[in-house]
Design a protein around this motif. Structure first.
Motif, PDB file in Angstrom:
ATOM      1  N   LEU A   1       0.816  -1.214   0.000  1.00 45.99           N
ATOM      2  CA  LEU A   1       0.000   0.000   0.000  1.00 45.99           C
ATOM      3  C   LEU A   1       0.851   1.265   0.000  1.00 45.99           C
ATOM      4  O   LEU A   1       0.394   2.317  -0.460  1.00 45.99           O
ATOM      5  N   ALA A   2       2.065   1.186   0.514  1.00 48.51           N
ATOM      6  CA  ALA A   2       2.958   2.341   0.549  1.00 48.51           C
ATOM      7  C   ALA A   2       3.701   2.548  -0.762  1.00 48.51           C
ATOM      8  O   ALA A   2       4.356   3.579  -0.947  1.00 48.51           O
ATOM      9  N   SER A   3       3.592   1.592  -1.676  1.00 46.32           N
ATOM     10  CA  SER A   3       4.367   1.637  -2.907  1.00 46.32           C
ATOM     11  C   SER A   3       3.535   2.168  -4.077  1.00 46.32           C
ATOM     12  O   SER A   3       2.311   2.285  -4.003  1.00 46.32           O
ATOM     13  N   ASP A   4       4.214   2.416  -5.179  1.00 41.71           N
ATOM     14  CA  ASP A   4       3.520   2.842  -6.389  1.00 41.71           C
ATOM     15  C   ASP A   4       2.714   1.709  -7.012  1.00 41.71           C
ATOM     16  O   ASP A   4       1.896   1.958  -7.906  1.00 41.71           O
ATOM     17  N   ASP A   5       2.928   0.469  -6.562  1.00 38.44           N
ATOM     18  CA  ASP A   5       2.100  -0.638  -7.036  1.00 38.44           C
ATOM     19  C   ASP A   5       0.640  -0.444  -6.640  1.00 38.44           C
ATOM     20  O   ASP A   5      -0.256  -1.009  -7.266  1.00 38.44           O
ATOM     21  N   ALA A   6       0.409   0.351  -5.586  1.00 39.53           N
ATOM     22  CA  ALA A   6      -0.953   0.619  -5.123  1.00 39.53           C
ATOM     23  C   ALA A   6      -1.380   2.052  -5.426  1.00 39.53           C
ATOM     24  O   ALA A   6      -2.223   2.622  -4.730  1.00 39.53           O
ATOM     25  N   ALA A   7      -0.821   2.628  -6.495  1.00 41.97           N
ATOM     26  CA  ALA A   7      -1.064   4.037  -6.798  1.00 41.97           C
ATOM     27  C   ALA A   7      -2.531   4.352  -7.073  1.00 41.97           C
ATOM     28  O   ALA A   7      -2.971   5.491  -6.886  1.00 41.97           O
ATOM     29  N   TYR A   8      -3.311   3.361  -7.532  1.00 40.26           N
ATOM     30  CA  TYR A   8      -4.716   3.611  -7.841  1.00 40.26           C
ATOM     31  C   TYR A   8      -5.636   2.986  -6.793  1.00 40.26           C
ATOM     32  O   TYR A   8      -6.799   2.730  -7.040  1.00 40.26           O
ATOM     33  N   MET A   9      -5.119   2.784  -5.599  1.00 38.06           N
ATOM     34  CA  MET A   9      -5.907   2.208  -4.509  1.00 38.06           C
ATOM     35  C   MET A   9      -5.925   3.208  -3.359  1.00 38.06           C
ATOM     36  O   MET A   9      -4.872   3.590  -2.839  1.00 38.06           O
ATOM     37  N   THR A  10      -7.101   3.667  -2.968  1.00 32.08           N
ATOM     38  CA  THR A  10      -7.201   4.588  -1.847  1.00 32.08           C
ATOM     39  C   THR A  10      -8.567   4.457  -1.184  1.00 32.08           C
ATOM     40  O   THR A  10      -9.546   4.038  -1.811  1.00 32.08           O
ATOM     41  N   GLY A  11      -8.611   4.803   0.104  1.00 34.58           N
ATOM     42  CA  GLY A  11      -9.851   4.732   0.864  1.00 34.58           C
ATOM     43  C   GLY A  11     -10.256   3.329   1.262  1.00 34.58           C
ATOM     44  O   GLY A  11     -11.371   3.129   1.745  1.00 34.58           O
ATOM     45  N   ARG A  12      -9.352   2.362   1.126  1.00 35.00           N
ATOM     46  CA  ARG A  12      -9.706   0.965   1.341  1.00 35.00           C
ATOM     47  C   ARG A  12      -8.964   0.369   2.535  1.00 35.00           C
ATOM     48  O   ARG A  12      -7.901   0.839   2.936  1.00 35.00           O
ATOM     49  N   THR A  13      -9.549  -0.668   3.077  1.00 31.76           N
ATOM     50  CA  THR A  13      -8.911  -1.427   4.145  1.00 31.76           C
ATOM     51  C   THR A  13      -8.635  -2.831   3.633  1.00 31.76           C
ATOM     52  O   THR A  13      -9.553  -3.535   3.198  1.00 31.76           O
ATOM     53  N   LEU A  14      -7.372  -3.207   3.665  1.00 28.96           N
ATOM     54  CA  LEU A  14      -6.928  -4.488   3.126  1.00 28.96           C
ATOM     55  C   LEU A  14      -6.740  -5.480   4.268  1.00 28.96           C
ATOM     56  O   LEU A  14      -5.868  -5.288   5.115  1.00 28.96           O
ATOM     57  N   PRO A  15      -7.542  -6.559   4.322  1.00 29.81           N
ATOM     58  CA  PRO A  15      -7.329  -7.551   5.367  1.00 29.81           C
ATOM     59  C   PRO A  15      -6.131  -8.443   5.045  1.00 29.81           C
ATOM     60  O   PRO A  15      -5.975  -8.899   3.924  1.00 29.81           O
ATOM     61  N   VAL A  16      -5.293  -8.628   6.035  1.00 27.34           N
ATOM     62  CA  VAL A  16      -4.164  -9.576   5.934  1.00 27.34           C
ATOM     63  C   VAL A  16      -4.336 -10.521   7.116  1.00 27.34           C
ATOM     64  O   VAL A  16      -3.744 -10.337   8.177  1.00 27.34           O
TER      65      VAL A  16
END
Length: 261
Positions: free
Chosen positions: A241-256
């Motif tokens: 989520l901190a990387s540019d791989d997640a550049a188009y992901m925002t406002g979301r909660t990712l369960p791990v």
């Protein structure tokens, strides 16, 4: 673990609150391994924070440990200001500081509410406020929720509510920060092999099962992977989520959470 060619954070500066132990320490280690200069925020455990800095530096990275209690927004602000002063910028905030709480409804006191929400919710909000003031387009903010925010656990109401508030905060701040090109998301960890899990993990079981089923057996029937996560496995989610791989992901909660059910 990051591989030799996985250097997504070269030239980046990251602040990790709650970074001296558990998931926070794994996040700081992962970001540093991928090239970030990391500022490790801690409240009490200076020795662990200093040892982590030494390990990062020994591996050729840059790191600094700073004391700050996230319950005090002024201390959080001073931590972030110092990070920018030392390294010249701020690109990533990974907010990992938190406190656990279990108790029955009739026993919850206003002081309990204040302690849990002050750290888990208010602390994260003002960390975002201070960090965003220094961030430019392309920066990333990753907060910490919990699988508890979306499932019922006996006597866990206060903690779960504090984490559910974080998920709502992430969703709503995404619109505001998105106009500036900053993404904000959260990780919802499941059971993870940390000292917090060692202290409180058994309390996630139904009260009628406590003491009758070893934790390992309980996990084997309540999780698709049947075990606790290693902190570095959860840290991989923060790094994504901190990387540019997640550049188009925002406002979301990712369960791990290893498929916890």
């Amino acid at each position: 673990m990051a591989t030799a060619d996985s250097r997504r954070f070269v030239g980046k500066v990251a602040v990790v609150t709650g970074g001296s132990r558990g998931i926070g320490a794994a996040v700081a280690t992962r970001l540093a391994a991928e090239g970030a200069a990391v500022v490790i925020g801690y409240r009490d455990n200076q020795r662990a924070a200093d040892e982590l800095v030494s390990a990062v530096v020994a591996d050729g990275g840059r790191a600094l440990a700073l004391r700050a209690d996230v319950a005090d927004p002024d201390q959080t602000g001073a931590l972030i200001d110092r990070a920018v002063s030392e390294f010249g910028q701020l690109d990533v905030l990974a907010s990992c500081a938190g406190v656990e709480h279990f108790d029955a409804l009739e026993n919850i006191a206003p002081a309990d509410f204040d302690r849990v929400f002050t750290v888990n919710t208010r602390g994260q909000l003002f960390a975002v406020q201070h960090a965003a003031a220094h961030m430019r387009a392309g920066s990333r903010i990753v907060l910490t929720s919990s699988v508890s925010a979306s499932r019922a656990v006996f006597h866990h109401t206060l903690y779960a509510a504090s984490k559910a508030a974080v998920e709502s905060m992430v969703l709503n701040l995404s619109a505001e920060l998105g106009r500036r090109g900053i993404t904000i998301n959260a990780i919802a960890p499941g059971g993870t092999a940390t000292d917090m899990a060692a202290e409180h993990g058994a309390r996630y079981q139904h009260p009628q099962l406590r003491g009758t089923m070893p934790m390992e057996q309980w996990l084997s029937v309540h999780g698709a992977l049947g075990r606790l996560a290693r902190p570095e496995e959860v840290a991989a989610g923060y790094a994504f989520l901190a990387s540019d791989d997640a550049a188009y992901m925002t406002g979301r909660t990712l369960p791990v959470d290893g498929g916890f059910f």
